[in-house]
Design an enzyme around this catalytic site. Structure first.
Site, mmCIF file in Angstrom:
data_model
loop_
_atom_site.group_PDB
_atom_site.id
_atom_site.type_symbol
_atom_site.label_atom_id
_atom_site.label_comp_id
_atom_site.label_asym_id
_atom_site.label_seq_id
_atom_site.Cartn_x
_atom_site.Cartn_y
_atom_site.Cartn_z
ATOM 1 N N LYS A 1 104.678 -28.685 120.724
ATOM 2 C CA LYS A 1 103.747 -29.680 120.194
ATOM 3 C C LYS A 1 102.325 -29.146 120.156
ATOM 4 O O LYS A 1 101.626 -29.242 119.138
ATOM 5 C CB LYS A 1 103.787 -30.954 121.055
ATOM 6 C CG LYS A 1 102.761 -32.011 120.628
ATOM 7 C CD LYS A 1 102.691 -33.161 121.601
ATOM 8 C CE LYS A 1 101.744 -32.891 122.747
ATOM 9 N NZ LYS A 1 100.340 -33.239 122.407
ATOM 10 N N ASN A 2 101.864 -28.578 121.266
ATOM 11 C CA ASN A 2 100.474 -28.139 121.349
ATOM 12 C C ASN A 2 100.180 -26.993 120.381
ATOM 13 O O ASN A 2 99.053 -26.869 119.888
ATOM 14 C CB ASN A 2 100.135 -27.721 122.779
ATOM 15 C CG ASN A 2 100.074 -28.908 123.728
ATOM 16 O OD1 ASN A 2 99.951 -30.050 123.297
ATOM 17 N ND2 ASN A 2 100.174 -28.644 125.024
ATOM 18 N N ARG B 1 93.544 -37.075 119.595
ATOM 19 C CA ARG B 1 92.398 -36.213 119.857
ATOM 20 C C ARG B 1 92.513 -34.863 119.161
ATOM 21 O O ARG B 1 91.498 -34.241 118.852
ATOM 22 C CB ARG B 1 92.239 -35.998 121.364
ATOM 23 C CG ARG B 1 91.772 -37.193 122.140
ATOM 24 C CD ARG B 1 91.439 -36.788 123.566
ATOM 25 N NE ARG B 1 90.472 -35.708 123.596
ATOM 26 C CZ ARG B 1 89.151 -35.883 123.590
ATOM 27 N NH1 ARG B 1 88.652 -37.088 123.557
ATOM 28 N NH2 ARG B 1 88.347 -34.843 123.615
ATOM 29 N N CYS C 1 90.224 -40.689 126.884
ATOM 30 C CA CYS C 1 91.660 -40.898 126.824
ATOM 31 C C CYS C 1 92.166 -41.211 128.219
ATOM 32 O O CYS C 1 91.422 -41.151 129.197
ATOM 33 C CB CYS C 1 92.377 -39.683 126.252
ATOM 34 S SG CYS C 1 92.400 -38.284 127.354
ATOM 35 N N ARG D 1 87.259 -36.144 127.862
ATOM 36 C CA ARG D 1 87.379 -34.778 127.357
ATOM 37 C C ARG D 1 86.350 -34.583 126.246
ATOM 38 O O ARG D 1 86.662 -34.700 125.059
ATOM 39 C CB ARG D 1 88.808 -34.521 126.856
ATOM 40 C CG ARG D 1 89.825 -34.539 127.982
ATOM 41 C CD ARG D 1 91.167 -34.005 127.534
ATOM 42 N NE ARG D 1 91.940 -35.014 126.848
ATOM 43 C CZ ARG D 1 93.159 -34.787 126.330
ATOM 44 N NH1 ARG D 1 93.693 -33.593 126.403
ATOM 45 N NH2 ARG D 1 93.824 -35.749 125.730
ATOM 46 N N PRO D 2 85.102 -34.296 126.588
ATOM 47 C CA PRO D 2 84.053 -34.177 125.583
ATOM 48 C C PRO D 2 84.252 -32.940 124.710
ATOM 49 O O PRO D 2 84.980 -32.015 125.071
ATOM 50 C CB PRO D 2 82.776 -34.056 126.423
ATOM 51 C CG PRO D 2 83.235 -33.480 127.724
ATOM 52 C CD PRO D 2 84.602 -34.048 127.951
ATOM 53 N N ILE D 3 83.576 -32.936 123.543
ATOM 54 C CA ILE D 3 83.712 -31.815 122.617
ATOM 55 C C ILE D 3 82.442 -30.967 122.572
ATOM 56 O O ILE D 3 82.220 -30.236 121.606
ATOM 57 C CB ILE D 3 84.078 -32.302 121.205
ATOM 58 C CG1 ILE D 3 82.950 -33.166 120.607
ATOM 59 C CG2 ILE D 3 85.395 -33.065 121.217
ATOM 60 C CD1 ILE D 3 83.088 -33.350 119.109
ATOM 61 N N ASP D 4 81.632 -31.042 123.617
ATOM 62 C CA ASP D 4 80.373 -30.300 123.587
ATOM 63 C C ASP D 4 80.600 -28.790 123.430
ATOM 64 O O ASP D 4 79.839 -28.112 122.740
ATOM 65 C CB ASP D 4 79.540 -30.596 124.838
ATOM 66 C CG ASP D 4 80.270 -30.286 126.126
ATOM 67 O OD1 ASP D 4 81.468 -30.617 126.224
ATOM 68 O OD2 ASP D 4 79.659 -29.717 127.041
ATOM 69 N N LEU D 5 81.654 -28.262 124.032
ATOM 70 C CA LEU D 5 81.901 -26.819 123.912
ATOM 71 C C LEU D 5 82.350 -26.451 122.504
ATOM 72 O O LEU D 5 82.029 -25.352 122.021
ATOM 73 C CB LEU D 5 82.940 -26.374 124.944
ATOM 74 C CG LEU D 5 82.519 -26.486 126.407
ATOM 75 C CD1 LEU D 5 83.624 -26.007 127.330
ATOM 76 C CD2 LEU D 5 81.230 -25.685 126.676
ATOM 77 N N ASP E 1 99.644 -29.647 132.358
ATOM 78 C CA ASP E 1 100.676 -30.424 131.684
ATOM 79 C C ASP E 1 102.009 -30.414 132.414
ATOM 80 O O ASP E 1 102.946 -31.090 131.993
ATOM 81 C CB ASP E 1 100.870 -29.900 130.249
ATOM 82 C CG ASP E 1 99.864 -30.484 129.276
ATOM 83 O OD1 ASP E 1 99.075 -31.350 129.688
ATOM 84 O OD2 ASP E 1 99.872 -30.075 128.096
ATOM 85 N N ILE F 1 91.850 -29.670 136.302
ATOM 86 C CA ILE F 1 91.489 -29.680 134.883
ATOM 87 C C ILE F 1 90.948 -31.039 134.447
ATOM 88 O O ILE F 1 89.889 -31.139 133.839
ATOM 89 C CB ILE F 1 92.704 -29.295 134.015
ATOM 90 C CG1 ILE F 1 93.334 -27.980 134.508
ATOM 91 C CG2 ILE F 1 92.297 -29.178 132.549
ATOM 92 C CD1 ILE F 1 92.435 -26.779 134.434
ATOM 93 N N ARG G 1 105.432 -38.855 121.413
ATOM 94 C CA ARG G 1 104.374 -37.942 120.983
ATOM 95 C C ARG G 1 104.695 -36.493 121.330
ATOM 96 O O ARG G 1 104.146 -35.588 120.709
ATOM 97 C CB ARG G 1 103.035 -38.321 121.635
ATOM 98 C CG ARG G 1 102.433 -39.631 121.155
ATOM 99 C CD ARG G 1 101.091 -39.872 121.834
ATOM 100 N NE ARG G 1 100.284 -38.664 121.822
ATOM 101 C CZ ARG G 1 99.744 -38.100 122.902
ATOM 102 N NH1 ARG G 1 99.927 -38.635 124.100
ATOM 103 N NH2 ARG G 1 99.031 -36.999 122.794
#
Length: 427
Positions: free
Chosen positions: A22-23, A99, A123, A128-132, A313, A335, A405
């Site tokens: 999936k990932n 996401r 979530c 889980r920010p997207i700043d990076l 995971d 994490i 999912r």
């Protein structure tokens, strides 16, 4: 709403095929936006998230076609063609549901010179920010603007320049986004402290098959020489190492013997090492792993970490398995800050777990008892399935859309190795 019903106590044995990852699939699908030629993905899992991502690609102007699979193929075969992008925006209604939609940001920016993507919300397993993602894209030449819950990215002159970025912490998603954006930049890019997960390797190999120039694949430093354009390709999605690890835990918690096929043991080192430390017998084949367990499981001390460490995971599945260990185990989640929401549900089944911040102490019990439980996220869902397989009586797991999912044909696969499991509808 559907539920999964499990009548526990059966020892699982037999052969269980593993689906495409999936990932990895959710990372490979947006690669189709980088070219006007078709990208064909084989071994694509039949999952709700994959279908949702396909719908997003359709909204951006790409066509998607499901082909008949060859006998040697696992999963589906999908061909995506983005001959012309009809939109450069990923709206909130889609991004909020999945996401992974943020992974279209880099490819759209590289292809069209601009992109507008909704900021994803939080979530269930934590913020889980997207700043990076944004800092990495900025480092290779993107101009960014934030307003009204959206990020707008532009490439001056219509094409990114390339550049150098060193991640302060490892980020899988941000690494994926910047790599996809950099492959068609005017110049070269150097990405340091890049994530090394097998899914990143799969992404890079797919991009190379499409004509990208990437060196250092599988290491923490990626050197990318931008090319004028990418072309189409046919590529097979890697096996799902998390699905394989989950079913390995199913063998262990039931004292079973399962041969997992269509797997790559080299991607599962930390998981297989932890199983062996728990007293489980693991035999690695060319494209298979056999997992068998007899007697009591040994307790473990585990801490999640980026690859090649123990995967976050897999934390929930090992927690369920260790509920049947002979002694106390200590799990530390490094994490995500909120990934123990399955603990109260496992406790309903008789588990003895104490959480102290990011550390959980799991004391093995003689018996688990079936109960109605509720899934809170994808991997937490699987932990409840595992506990149900070992529990006395019936377990009813609700909110199974989380499972859909990430686990293809779960009931069918577990039934084939001896589980008493079925899907039921409240309606």
């Amino acid at each position: 709403m559907d539920r999964i019903l499990i009548r526990g106590g059966n020892r699982l044995s037999g052969t269980l095929p593993i689906s495409g990852a999936k990932n990895a699939a959710l990372t490979l699908l947006p690669c189709a936006l980088l070219t006007d030629e078709p990208l064909t993905l084989r071994n694509l899992p039949r999952l709700a998230d994959v279908d949702s991502f396909g719908h997003l690609l359709n909204q951006l102007g790409a066509s998607t076609a499901i082909e008949g699979s060859r006998p040697e193929d696992f999963g589906r075969v999908m061909t995506i063609r983005a001959g012309k992008l009809t939109s450069t925006e990923a709206p909130y209604d889609i991004v909020r549901k999945m996401r992974a939609s943020i992974l279209v940001l880099g490819p759209i920016l590289a292809r069209a010179g601009e992109a507008r993507v909704s900021l994803p919300g939080g979530c269930a397993i934590g913020n889980r920010p997207i700043d990076l993602h944004l800092k990495a894209l900025e480092a290779i030449g993107a101009d960014l603007e934030m307003s009204a819950g959206y990020v707008t990215a532009r490439a001056p002159g219509g094409r990114l320049a390339g550049g150098r970025y060193s991640f302060p912490i490892v980020s899988v998603g941000a690494t994926e986004n910047v790599v996809m954006a950099a492959v068609t930049a005017r110049g070269s890019s150097r990405i340091e402290n890049a994530a090394r997960e097998p899914e990143i390797v799969d992404l890079c190999r797919c991009l190379v098959a499409m004509g990208a120039h990437i060196e250092g694949i599988g290491t923490e430093t990626l050197e990318i020489e931008g090319v004028e354009r990418l072309h189409g390709a046919t590529y097979a999605v890697m096996p799902d190492r998390i699905e394989a690890g989950s079913y390995a835990c199913a063998a262990a918690i039931t004292g079973g013997d399962i041969e997992l096929t269509n797997v790559d043991a080299s991607d599962m080192g930390a998981t297989l090492d932890a199983l062996r430390a728990a007293g489980v017998t693991v035999a690695e084949g060319k494209r298979s792993v056999r997992v068998s367990a007899t007697g009591k499981l040994a307790p473990l001390t585990l801490s999640t970490a980026p690859f090649p460490g123990f995967a976050t995971d897999m934390q929930a599945q090992f927690m369920a398995m260790l509920c049947k260990a002979d002694g106390a185990s200590v799990l530390t989640e490094t994490i995500f800050e909120n990934r123990y929401m399955h603990v109260p549900e496992l406790a309903r089944m008789g588990a003895d777990i104490q959480v102290h911040g990011r550390t959980a102490v799991v004391r093995g019990v003689d018996r688990l008892v079936g109960a109605p439980v509720m899934a809170t996220d994808l991997r937490a869902s699987m932990s409840l399935i595992l506990a149900g397989l070992a529990a006395e009586g019936e377990t009813a797991v609700s909110r199974v859309y989380h499972l859909d999912r990430g686990y293809e044909r779960l009931e069918e696969k577990l039934s084939a190795v001896g589980a008493d499991i079925e899907r039921a509808s409240d309606g």
